[in-house]
Design a protein around this motif. Structure first.
Motif, PDB file in Angstrom:
ATOM      1  N   LEU A   1       0.525  -1.549   0.269  1.00 51.13           N
ATOM      2  CA  LEU A   1      -0.135  -0.087  -0.217  1.00 51.13           C
ATOM      3  C   LEU A   1       1.062   1.289   0.348  1.00 51.13           C
ATOM      4  O   LEU A   1       0.667   2.311  -0.817  1.00 51.13           O
ATOM      5  CB  LEU A   1      -0.859  -0.056   1.386  1.00 51.13           C
ATOM      6  N   LEU A   2       1.526   0.873   0.860  1.00 48.05           N
ATOM      7  CA  LEU A   2       2.874   2.126   0.683  1.00 48.05           C
ATOM      8  C   LEU A   2       3.615   3.296  -0.875  1.00 48.05           C
ATOM      9  O   LEU A   2       3.046   3.526  -1.183  1.00 48.05           O
ATOM     10  CB  LEU A   2       3.924   2.400   2.140  1.00 48.05           C
ATOM     11  N   ASP A   3       3.699   1.877  -1.275  1.00 48.51           N
ATOM     12  CA  ASP A   3       4.304   1.659  -2.500  1.00 48.51           C
ATOM     13  C   ASP A   3       3.478   1.761  -3.620  1.00 48.51           C
ATOM     14  O   ASP A   3       3.290   2.794  -4.729  1.00 48.51           O
ATOM     15  CB  ASP A   3       4.874   0.434  -3.250  1.00 48.51           C
ATOM     16  N   GLN A   4       1.893   2.200  -3.536  1.00 47.25           N
ATOM     17  CA  GLN A   4       1.166   2.528  -4.265  1.00 47.25           C
ATOM     18  C   GLN A   4       0.649   4.356  -3.839  1.00 47.25           C
ATOM     19  O   GLN A   4      -0.702   4.760  -4.415  1.00 47.25           O
ATOM     20  CB  GLN A   4      -0.475   1.933  -4.429  1.00 47.25           C
ATOM     21  N   LEU A   5       1.714   4.933  -3.269  1.00 49.29           N
ATOM     22  CA  LEU A   5       1.330   6.765  -3.076  1.00 49.29           C
ATOM     23  C   LEU A   5       1.911   7.068  -4.150  1.00 49.29           C
ATOM     24  O   LEU A   5       3.275   6.593  -4.463  1.00 49.29           O
ATOM     25  CB  LEU A   5       1.354   6.828  -1.430  1.00 49.29           C
ATOM     26  N   LYS A   6       1.769   8.474  -4.067  1.00 49.09           N
ATOM     27  CA  LYS A   6       2.486   9.352  -5.121  1.00 49.09           C
ATOM     28  C   LYS A   6       3.452   9.839  -4.344  1.00 49.09           C
ATOM     29  O   LYS A   6       2.925   9.696  -2.965  1.00 49.09           O
ATOM     30  CB  LYS A   6       1.706  10.203  -5.630  1.00 49.09           C
ATOM     31  N   GLU A   7       4.390  10.330  -4.789  1.00 51.88           N
ATOM     32  CA  GLU A   7       5.157  11.259  -3.614  1.00 51.88           C
ATOM     33  C   GLU A   7       4.210  12.709  -3.602  1.00 51.88           C
ATOM     34  O   GLU A   7       4.317  12.971  -4.484  1.00 51.88           O
ATOM     35  CB  GLU A   7       6.320  11.940  -4.609  1.00 51.88           C
ATOM     36  N   GLY A   8       4.502  12.570  -2.571  1.00 48.30           N
ATOM     37  CA  GLY A   8       3.820  13.240  -1.480  1.00 48.30           C
ATOM     38  C   GLY A   8       2.417  13.089  -0.622  1.00 48.30           C
ATOM     39  O   GLY A   8       1.612  14.024  -0.237  1.00 48.30           O
ATOM     40  N   GLY A   9       1.573  12.121  -1.724  1.00 46.35           N
ATOM     41  CA  GLY A   9       0.746  11.373  -0.916  1.00 46.35           C
ATOM     42  C   GLY A   9       0.246  11.162   0.405  1.00 46.35           C
ATOM     43  O   GLY A   9       2.012  10.741   1.161  1.00 46.35           O
ATOM     44  N   ARG A  10      -0.499  11.289   0.767  1.00 45.70           N
ATOM     45  CA  ARG A  10      -0.896  10.634   2.514  1.00 45.70           C
ATOM     46  C   ARG A  10      -1.814   9.488   2.789  1.00 45.70           C
ATOM     47  O   ARG A  10      -2.500   9.146   1.425  1.00 45.70           O
ATOM     48  CB  ARG A  10      -1.590  11.881   2.350  1.00 45.70           C
ATOM     49  N   LEU A  11      -1.223   8.825   3.546  1.00 47.10           N
ATOM     50  CA  LEU A  11      -2.265   7.367   4.592  1.00 47.10           C
ATOM     51  C   LEU A  11      -2.245   7.481   5.429  1.00 47.10           C
ATOM     52  O   LEU A  11      -1.610   7.932   6.128  1.00 47.10           O
ATOM     53  CB  LEU A  11      -0.838   6.549   3.430  1.00 47.10           C
ATOM     54  N   VAL A  12      -3.530   7.110   6.033  1.00 46.59           N
ATOM     55  CA  VAL A  12      -3.906   7.358   7.257  1.00 46.59           C
ATOM     56  C   VAL A  12      -4.532   5.771   7.604  1.00 46.59           C
ATOM     57  O   VAL A  12      -5.380   5.322   6.298  1.00 46.59           O
ATOM     58  CB  VAL A  12      -4.842   8.250   8.284  1.00 46.59           C
ATOM     59  N   ALA A  13      -4.165   4.775   9.016  1.00 49.89           N
ATOM     60  CA  ALA A  13      -4.290   3.673   9.149  1.00 49.89           C
ATOM     61  C   ALA A  13      -3.910   3.540  10.623  1.00 49.89           C
ATOM     62  O   ALA A  13      -3.812   4.907  11.151  1.00 49.89           O
ATOM     63  CB  ALA A  13      -3.527   2.998   8.837  1.00 49.89           C
ATOM     64  N   ILE A  14      -4.759   2.846  10.724  1.00 50.85           N
ATOM     65  CA  ILE A  14      -5.135   2.565  12.647  1.00 50.85           C
ATOM     66  C   ILE A  14      -4.596   1.414  12.984  1.00 50.85           C
ATOM     67  O   ILE A  14      -4.388   0.478  12.084  1.00 50.85           O
ATOM     68  CB  ILE A  14      -6.621   2.825  13.899  1.00 50.85           C
ATOM     69  N   VAL A  15      -2.890   2.045  13.760  1.00 54.82           N
ATOM     70  CA  VAL A  15      -2.256   0.763  13.723  1.00 54.82           C
ATOM     71  C   VAL A  15      -1.898  -0.150  15.314  1.00 54.82           C
ATOM     72  O   VAL A  15      -1.845   0.976  15.673  1.00 54.82           O
ATOM     73  CB  VAL A  15      -0.430   1.138  12.677  1.00 54.82           C
ATOM     74  N   GLY A  16      -1.507  -1.239  14.777  1.00 53.04           N
ATOM     75  CA  GLY A  16      -1.537  -2.230  16.823  1.00 53.04           C
ATOM     76  C   GLY A  16      -1.752  -2.567  16.905  1.00 53.04           C
ATOM     77  O   GLY A  16      -2.790  -3.566  15.888  1.00 53.04           O
ATOM     78  N   GLN A  17      -1.884  -3.630  18.834  1.00 55.27           N
ATOM     79  CA  GLN A  17      -2.666  -4.877  18.498  1.00 55.27           C
ATOM     80  C   GLN A  17      -3.219  -4.290  19.951  1.00 55.27           C
ATOM     81  O   GLN A  17      -3.091  -3.272  20.393  1.00 55.27           O
ATOM     82  CB  GLN A  17      -1.532  -6.137  18.533  1.00 55.27           C
ATOM     83  N   GLN A  18      -4.494  -4.635  20.538  1.00 56.67           N
ATOM     84  CA  GLN A  18      -5.335  -4.807  20.968  1.00 56.67           C
ATOM     85  C   GLN A  18      -4.134  -4.958  22.285  1.00 56.67           C
ATOM     86  O   GLN A  18      -3.676  -5.799  22.539  1.00 56.67           O
ATOM     87  CB  GLN A  18      -6.818  -5.044  21.752  1.00 56.67           C
ATOM     88  N   PRO A  19      -4.153  -3.712  23.548  1.00 50.95           N
ATOM     89  CA  PRO A  19      -5.353  -2.895  23.548  1.00 50.95           C
ATOM     90  C   PRO A  19      -4.641  -1.094  23.272  1.00 50.95           C
ATOM     91  O   PRO A  19      -5.054   0.243  24.088  1.00 50.95           O
ATOM     92  CB  PRO A  19      -5.383  -2.705  25.579  1.00 50.95           C
ATOM     93  N   VAL A  20      -3.429  -1.541  22.405  1.00 44.83           N
ATOM     94  CA  VAL A  20      -2.518  -0.473  22.302  1.00 44.83           C
ATOM     95  C   VAL A  20      -2.700   0.314  20.487  1.00 44.83           C
ATOM     96  O   VAL A  20      -1.849  -0.796  20.440  1.00 44.83           O
ATOM     97  CB  VAL A  20      -1.487  -0.260  22.252  1.00 44.83           C
ATOM     98  N   MET A  21      -3.155   0.785  20.330  1.00 39.13           N
ATOM     99  CA  MET A  21      -3.453   0.850  18.741  1.00 39.13           C
ATOM    100  C   MET A  21      -3.235   2.449  18.304  1.00 39.13           C
ATOM    101  O   MET A  21      -3.681   3.599  19.459  1.00 39.13           O
ATOM    102  CB  MET A  21      -4.230   0.480  18.078  1.00 39.13           C
ATOM    103  N   GLN A  22      -2.593   2.395  17.346  1.00 45.59           N
ATOM    104  CA  GLN A  22      -2.253   4.677  17.176  1.00 45.59           C
ATOM    105  C   GLN A  22      -3.289   4.661  15.617  1.00 45.59           C
ATOM    106  O   GLN A  22      -3.044   3.998  14.437  1.00 45.59           O
ATOM    107  CB  GLN A  22      -1.002   5.130  17.237  1.00 45.59           C
ATOM    108  N   ALA A  23      -4.104   5.722  15.466  1.00 48.47           N
ATOM    109  CA  ALA A  23      -4.245   6.586  14.149  1.00 48.47           C
ATOM    110  C   ALA A  23      -2.535   7.091  14.261  1.00 48.47           C
ATOM    111  O   ALA A  23      -2.270   8.482  14.487  1.00 48.47           O
ATOM    112  CB  ALA A  23      -4.855   7.571  14.072  1.00 48.47           C
ATOM    113  N   VAL A  24      -1.830   6.872  12.804  1.00 48.66           N
ATOM    114  CA  VAL A  24      -0.586   7.338  11.774  1.00 48.66           C
ATOM    115  C   VAL A  24      -1.130   8.237  10.613  1.00 48.66           C
ATOM    116  O   VAL A  24      -2.333   7.387   9.997  1.00 48.66           O
ATOM    117  CB  VAL A  24       0.461   6.285  12.069  1.00 48.66           C
TER     118      VAL A  24
END
Length: 217
Positions: free
Chosen positions: A160-183
């Motif tokens: 998925l990261l490879d499918q971003l344009k330069e300057g492109g933005r990706l948001v996701a919620i990453v991690g495992q319960q009980p600790v996840m972060q929106a990045v």
């Protein structure tokens, strides 16, 4: 229930206190009718600060999470957007109101049909639902200006990261319960990415995404 009052309360009591202050985003939340994307059995939860159950064990994210991610992405009219996890189609509708075109991927056939019908009924013409493995993205249509993962993953797939344009933005919620972060990840070069942690939260795992094998960063 007074629907417009409930919508106003959702924005003023849940979303604005979560630092969603972009007036264009706030206005959009009054225009795209969230209740039209909530399954009838759970319609009473449309404006509540909670995840709304969907078929296949998935959920609509809390309104404040959806709004904050939309604000952080700063989607513009020229952007081509890929969403992973169509859910009910609501996030795709919000994105489509700001973007040139949105493609949303869903592995679950029932959810894909639900999202497709909801978008059709809402009159959204620049978003399409594709039944496909979201973890692989859509390389045939890449690169994308924006990629949204509407659920959680243990780690960000390099595909998925490879499918971003330069300057492109990706948001996701990453991690495992009980600790996840929106990045928020911004592609800054051919093989360079900048990662910013936005906030802590917890979200259901997206269909088709396994547990960690290696770290992308």
């Amino acid at each position: 229930m007074n629907i417009e009052q409930a919508r106003f309360n959702m924005i003023e009591q849940q979303i604005r206190p979560w630092d969603v202050l972009d007036q264009d985003v706030l206005t959009l939340l009054t225009q795209v009718k969230r209740e039209a994307f909530v399954p009838e059995a759970h319609r009473a939860l449309a404006f509540v600060d909670t995840q709304v159950p969907l078929p296949g064990g998935q959920s609509m994210l809390e309104p404040k999470i959806e709004a904050r991610l939309l604000q952080e992405l700063e989607v513009t009219r020229d952007d081509r957007v890929l969403e992973v996890g169509a859910g009910s189609g609501y996030m795709a509708a919000l994105l489509a109101a700001r973007a040139q075109r949105v493609t949303t991927l869903e592995t679950d056939a029932t959810l894909a049909a639900l999202a497709r019908e909801n978008l059709r009924r809402a009159g959204v013409v620049n978003a399409k639902v594709v039944e496909a493995d979201g973890s692989k993205g859509l390389p045939g249509e890449a690169p994308f200006d924006v990629i949204v993962l509407s659920g959680s993953v243990a780690e960000l797939p390099q595909a998925l990261l490879d499918q971003l344009k330069e300057g492109g933005r990706l948001v996701a919620i990453v991690g495992q319960q009980p600790v996840m972060q929106a990045v928020l990840v911004t592609r800054t070069g051919a093989s360079a990415f900048q990662r910013q942690v936005l906030f802590d939260t917890v979200a259901p795992r997206l269909n088709g995404f396994g547990e960690p094998t290696r770290f992308a960063f």
